[in-house]
Scaffold this motif. Sequence first.
Motif, PDB file in Angstrom:
ATOM      1  N   THR A   1       0.837  -1.206   0.000  1.00  8.81           N
ATOM      2  CA  THR A   1       0.000   0.000   0.000  1.00  8.81           C
ATOM      3  C   THR A   1       0.864   1.245   0.000  1.00  8.81           C
ATOM      4  O   THR A   1       0.705   2.152  -0.834  1.00  8.81           O
ATOM      5  N   HIS A   2       1.794   1.316   0.951  1.00 13.04           N
ATOM      6  CA  HIS A   2       2.612   2.533   1.093  1.00 13.04           C
ATOM      7  C   HIS A   2       3.568   2.690  -0.086  1.00 13.04           C
ATOM      8  O   HIS A   2       3.780   3.824  -0.564  1.00 13.04           O
ATOM      9  N   GLN A   3       4.140   1.619  -0.544  1.00 12.43           N
ATOM     10  CA  GLN A   3       5.061   1.739  -1.680  1.00 12.43           C
ATOM     11  C   GLN A   3       4.324   2.150  -2.953  1.00 12.43           C
ATOM     12  O   GLN A   3       4.850   2.920  -3.764  1.00 12.43           O
ATOM     13  N   HIS A   4       3.080   1.674  -3.096  1.00 13.48           N
ATOM     14  CA  HIS A   4       2.271   2.108  -4.241  1.00 13.48           C
ATOM     15  C   HIS A   4       1.942   3.596  -4.126  1.00 13.48           C
ATOM     16  O   HIS A   4       2.056   4.342  -5.118  1.00 13.48           O
ATOM     17  N   LEU A   5       1.573   4.043  -2.946  1.00  9.44           N
ATOM     18  CA  LEU A   5       1.222   5.454  -2.771  1.00  9.44           C
ATOM     19  C   LEU A   5       2.430   6.365  -2.997  1.00  9.44           C
ATOM     20  O   LEU A   5       2.282   7.483  -3.510  1.00  9.44           O
ATOM     21  N   GLU A   6       3.604   5.890  -2.596  1.00  9.53           N
ATOM     22  CA  GLU A   6       4.804   6.709  -2.796  1.00  9.53           C
ATOM     23  C   GLU A   6       5.050   7.007  -4.272  1.00  9.53           C
ATOM     24  O   GLU A   6       5.671   8.013  -4.619  1.00  9.53           O
ATOM     25  N   ARG A   7       4.542   6.143  -5.145  1.00  8.10           N
ATOM     26  CA  ARG A   7       4.710   6.360  -6.591  1.00  8.10           C
ATOM     27  C   ARG A   7       3.593   7.237  -7.189  1.00  8.10           C
ATOM     28  O   ARG A   7       3.681   7.624  -8.345  1.00  8.10           O
ATOM     29  N   CYS A   8       2.569   7.533  -6.388  1.00 14.41           N
ATOM     30  CA  CYS A   8       1.432   8.344  -6.866  1.00 14.41           C
ATOM     31  C   CYS A   8       1.706   9.811  -6.535  1.00 14.41           C
ATOM     32  O   CYS A   8       1.401  10.285  -5.433  1.00 14.41           O
ATOM     33  N   ARG A   9       2.300  10.526  -7.477  1.00 13.06           N
ATOM     34  CA  ARG A   9       2.777  11.882  -7.197  1.00 13.06           C
ATOM     35  C   ARG A   9       1.997  12.962  -7.947  1.00 13.06           C
ATOM     36  O   ARG A   9       2.472  14.083  -8.095  1.00 13.06           O
ATOM     37  N   ARG A  10       0.809  12.615  -8.417  1.00 10.00           N
ATOM     38  CA  ARG A  10      -0.040  13.617  -9.046  1.00 10.00           C
ATOM     39  C   ARG A  10      -1.215  13.930  -8.132  1.00 10.00           C
ATOM     40  O   ARG A  10      -1.757  13.057  -7.472  1.00 10.00           O
ATOM     41  N   GLY A  11      -1.591  15.188  -8.156  1.00 12.25           N
ATOM     42  CA  GLY A  11      -2.702  15.613  -7.320  1.00 12.25           C
ATOM     43  C   GLY A  11      -2.316  16.779  -6.453  1.00 12.25           C
ATOM     44  O   GLY A  11      -1.158  17.220  -6.436  1.00 12.25           O
ATOM     45  N   ASN A  12      -3.282  17.295  -5.731  1.00  9.76           N
ATOM     46  CA  ASN A  12      -3.040  18.465  -4.889  1.00  9.76           C
ATOM     47  C   ASN A  12      -3.730  18.264  -3.540  1.00  9.76           C
ATOM     48  O   ASN A  12      -4.911  18.582  -3.385  1.00  9.76           O
ATOM     49  N   PRO A  13      -2.985  17.713  -2.546  1.00 10.45           N
ATOM     50  CA  PRO A  13      -1.632  17.161  -2.650  1.00 10.45           C
ATOM     51  C   PRO A  13      -1.688  15.753  -3.229  1.00 10.45           C
ATOM     52  O   PRO A  13      -2.744  15.119  -3.227  1.00 10.45           O
ATOM     53  N   PRO A  14      -0.554  15.216  -3.693  1.00  9.20           N
ATOM     54  CA  PRO A  14      -0.537  13.860  -4.246  1.00  9.20           C
ATOM     55  C   PRO A  14      -0.699  12.824  -3.139  1.00  9.20           C
ATOM     56  O   PRO A  14      -0.369  13.073  -1.974  1.00  9.20           O
TER      57      PRO A  14
ATOM     58  N   SER B   1       1.092  10.444  -2.439  1.00 10.28           N
ATOM     59  CA  SER B   1       2.384  10.135  -1.808  1.00 10.28           C
ATOM     60  C   SER B   1       2.585  10.930  -0.525  1.00 10.28           C
ATOM     61  O   SER B   1       3.374  10.525   0.337  1.00 10.28           O
ATOM     62  N   THR B   2       1.890  12.058  -0.385  1.00  8.56           N
ATOM     63  CA  THR B   2       1.998  12.876   0.829  1.00  8.56           C
ATOM     64  C   THR B   2       1.642  12.073   2.073  1.00  8.56           C
ATOM     65  O   THR B   2       2.185  12.323   3.156  1.00  8.56           O
ATOM     66  N   PHE B   3       0.734  11.112   1.933  1.00 10.38           N
ATOM     67  CA  PHE B   3       0.209  10.412   3.098  1.00 10.38           C
ATOM     68  C   PHE B   3       0.910   9.078   3.355  1.00 10.38           C
ATOM     69  O   PHE B   3       0.606   8.402   4.346  1.00 10.38           O
ATOM     70  N   ALA B   4       1.827   8.680   2.470  1.00 14.17           N
ATOM     71  CA  ALA B   4       2.528   7.413   2.635  1.00 14.17           C
ATOM     72  C   ALA B   4       3.602   7.542   3.717  1.00 14.17           C
ATOM     73  O   ALA B   4       4.110   8.628   3.994  1.00 14.17           O
ATOM     74  N   VAL B   5       3.954   6.406   4.303  1.00 14.95           N
ATOM     75  CA  VAL B   5       4.969   6.349   5.363  1.00 14.95           C
ATOM     76  C   VAL B   5       6.058   5.370   4.916  1.00 14.95           C
ATOM     77  O   VAL B   5       5.743   4.262   4.457  1.00 14.95           O
ATOM     78  N   PRO B   6       7.335   5.738   5.012  1.00 10.01           N
ATOM     79  CA  PRO B   6       8.411   4.819   4.616  1.00 10.01           C
ATOM     80  C   PRO B   6       8.320   3.497   5.360  1.00 10.01           C
ATOM     81  O   PRO B   6       8.143   3.463   6.586  1.00 10.01           O
ATOM     82  N   CYS B   7       8.424   2.400   4.632  1.00 10.85           N
ATOM     83  CA  CYS B   7       8.357   1.088   5.262  1.00 10.85           C
ATOM     84  C   CYS B   7       9.078   0.069   4.380  1.00 10.85           C
ATOM     85  O   CYS B   7       9.308   0.305   3.193  1.00 10.85           O
ATOM     86  N   ARG B   8       9.427  -1.063   4.973  1.00 13.11           N
ATOM     87  CA  ARG B   8      10.093  -2.140   4.261  1.00 13.11           C
ATOM     88  C   ARG B   8       9.508  -3.480   4.720  1.00 13.11           C
ATOM     89  O   ARG B   8       9.191  -3.666   5.897  1.00 13.11           O
ATOM     90  N   ARG B   9       9.419  -4.419   3.775  1.00 15.95           N
ATOM     91  CA  ARG B   9       8.896  -5.740   4.089  1.00 15.95           C
ATOM     92  C   ARG B   9       9.975  -6.581   4.752  1.00 15.95           C
ATOM     93  O   ARG B   9      11.151  -6.516   4.372  1.00 15.95           O
ATOM     94  N   LEU B  10       9.560  -7.414   5.732  1.00 11.66           N
ATOM     95  CA  LEU B  10      10.495  -8.276   6.467  1.00 11.66           C
ATOM     96  C   LEU B  10      10.039  -9.727   6.344  1.00 11.66           C
ATOM     97  O   LEU B  10       8.970 -10.088   6.851  1.00 11.66           O
TER      98      LEU B  10
END
Length: 865
Positions: free
Chosen positions: A543-556, A558-567
């Motif tokens: 979810t977050h990695q997909h949102l980080e790539r969504c950079r269109r919009g006002n605000p995009p 990606s503004t609401f995504a949080v850095p994360c990594r799968r373990l």
Amino acid sequence: LPAAGFGPLDLTVCVLGCPSTLLPILLEGGTRCPGAMVLCLAPSWASRVPSATCPDAWTLLLCQGVSFEAGGRSTLDTFEPPRRANYVMGTFTTQGPDSDWVGNLTQDLDCPTGGSVPLTRRLEDPLLARWVLASRANLTVPPTLAFVLASRSDLPAGLVAPGVRLVRLEDPQSQEGLVQEEVGTFLAGAAMEPYSQVLVRPAGWRWRGTGTHSTHRKEEGAAVVGAVGALLRGLREEEDSVLLEALVPTAHLPTPPPRSPAPRLPLALRICTLLCSSWGDRPQLLQVACAMGRAEAPLHHGASLPQSLDTSLQQCGVVAPGQRQLLAKQLQEAAEAAMSALLATEAELSPQQRGGTRAHTDLLGVDFLLASAEDAVELVALSANSRRCLGTCLLAEDMGRAVGEPAGELPRLLAEVALHRAQRHLVEGKDILLIGAGGVSKSFVWEAARGYGLRVHLVESDPEHFAAGLVQTFLPYDSREHRRDEEHAERVVGLLRARGLQPHACLSYWDDCVVLAALVCQRLGLRGSSPAAVRVAKQKSRTHQHLERCRRGNPPPSTFAVPCRRLRCHGDVARAAGAVPFPAVAKLEFGAGGVGVRLVEDAAQCHAHAARLWRDLRHDDAHPGIGLGWGNAMLLMEYVAGTEHDVDLVVFDGRLVAAWVSDNGPTRVPAFLETAACLPSCLPAQRQAQLVRAALSCCQACGLRDGVFNVELKLGPTGPRLLEINPRMGGFYLRDWIREVYGPDLLLAAVLVALGLPPILPARPVPRGHLVGIMCLDSEHRAALTGGGGKGMETLRGLQERGLVRLNRLFEGAAGSGEYEEPWLSLACGGETRAEACGRLLGLCQALGIDSPRYPVDHFLSQFK
């Protein structure tokens, strides 16, 4: 050309007869749902055919009607084939040119009918209404002596109501002595002591609006007996009566010094209240309008121009704003109690007495006087009516527009209720495929499905599940290994075909099964979000990695995504530690219920937590219902500061239909299990709007276009950040709370969306009150609540039956243990204010032993105060 294309899922709210006061509702409904409101002006425009679904009932079909569109546009349409009515309103007048044909067309319909001629006749009989208001709603009514024929059967044989005396006469012509005795006793009785005048009038639906009455001083006993006797001599109909009642004066209140030396005339104040049977079939006060007149004569509807309650109270001398607000609150409680009592009495009638099984009074008025009682002000209930208060309240709103006041809310509120009732009828008899039954926390589904008339076909992994006997079709199928959902979907579709089942909709409210439900929808061609979108939302890191790539919009987004990594292994932990700053949050990739979520300060703590979790939670049997059927992969997410909130969204075709924001209290760090919550949110409207926009933006970016979704976010000084998206209806207590506070049902909304219908929901929802709740844990609270013979739970159940608390049982027994424990029970208290709800809950938790140093309830509620 004939209007065509109306199918079984098209809304049709039919208004029969001259629209008069209902025209604003037709116009507003046409704007809200173009084409759904249809006016039928003549009996030749409609027909009745035997119902295909209800024995001994009829379906109303429209071959012609006036349809209403946005902007007030109306069209006279011919419907070919005839259009089926889903909800019927009308001018259910007791007299007039439309009364016969409207009454005939609406008798015994198979769709909900917002009234009927028989119900209107009962409602507008002052004696019947006064008996109900006094005996069932415990309201004060004018002292009343009523004479009826002994053969009258629509009144209880032993009618007893405070302030109402009923005398049955075998023959009014030969019982003059009894009449004289009863009148004399009434005039000299204690109930009449505060009053100086009486009113004599015939009563019954035939006499409405005739103005036939006489007033007398109570010392004029002979004149009163003569007036009563004259009316009794004309008493022929069994539904008629003669009433002798006190003429109750308006309360004498201290008035400010007059601006002129001219004498002040004594005034009468009549208060008109308009109510409807609103969301959840609860009485709701919609509008109040008052009339001022001379005190020496009864004041009727239309005798003067209406004005607001606040203006009228000031005119009567109630200067203090707090006192006016208190009187307004007392009026709301009295009016809603009156409607509850009237509807409860109506429910006891036979279908024939109501005008059909589906006939139900959805709109009514109750009139009150403001009187004095022992140096205090009290409300006196006079009577009920079906349309007079509506006309008065609409006139008051229309007058306001002439001086620049904003358009009133009344037509919108009534149009929403009518359209909602029509939608509820549309879902009746629909076949709904549910994937996954869930646990005891989802028990409400089965009762709700019966209430809505749904035919539920359940696919469930547990062949012994308690819901097996509560559904139309039970299809046991083990789908717990959700990494094979493509295969499961094919087999589920095969099961349906083997049974000859063709569901109208498919959905899941159980977190584990949302992807499987989306795959089944896709294969059956049913409405729902795509499997790809649901997969993105279901897997938290994705979810977050997909949102980080969504950079269109006002605000995009990606503004609401949080850095994360799968373990998935300890090597992933080491690599994630270099990309995600500490402190961070480690949790299950597909987890639910907050199980296994933990704050970690450094890589070593993350390694240790991952090792424990991978050891303890290997497969679904280790802890059912938290997503282990997807595996036990984890993710490491940056810790986000701020307060935590839930946003429950209804989305149709990518468009927001409705949203509700609730707040969560602080958790017991380092764990993140929910402790407390409140609804409505404490936040200012603008901050709530930020959360709703962020939640919708994230859902849209992930491709979730149709459904009811629960989005968890944190709100800090810089705005919202996403925690996770649950692509299903909110869990735990959320559906129950939203129904209680706002009225709409998330379950029904999810069904409507799955059927391809945009749900009709309040455009501007207003909360009925505040709810504040606390989570109870098996490890902390079961002993306190179930020990000593279970007195704690017995107390809570007793309070719940009285409507003083709300209990939501989440698990039958212990749900997990140690750091994997889930909440066992949700306990909530309500109040008119949040502070009142918090105070009640804290006091109850202290009394029952829920509050403790280990579980400090006051701290968990601190953000709500």
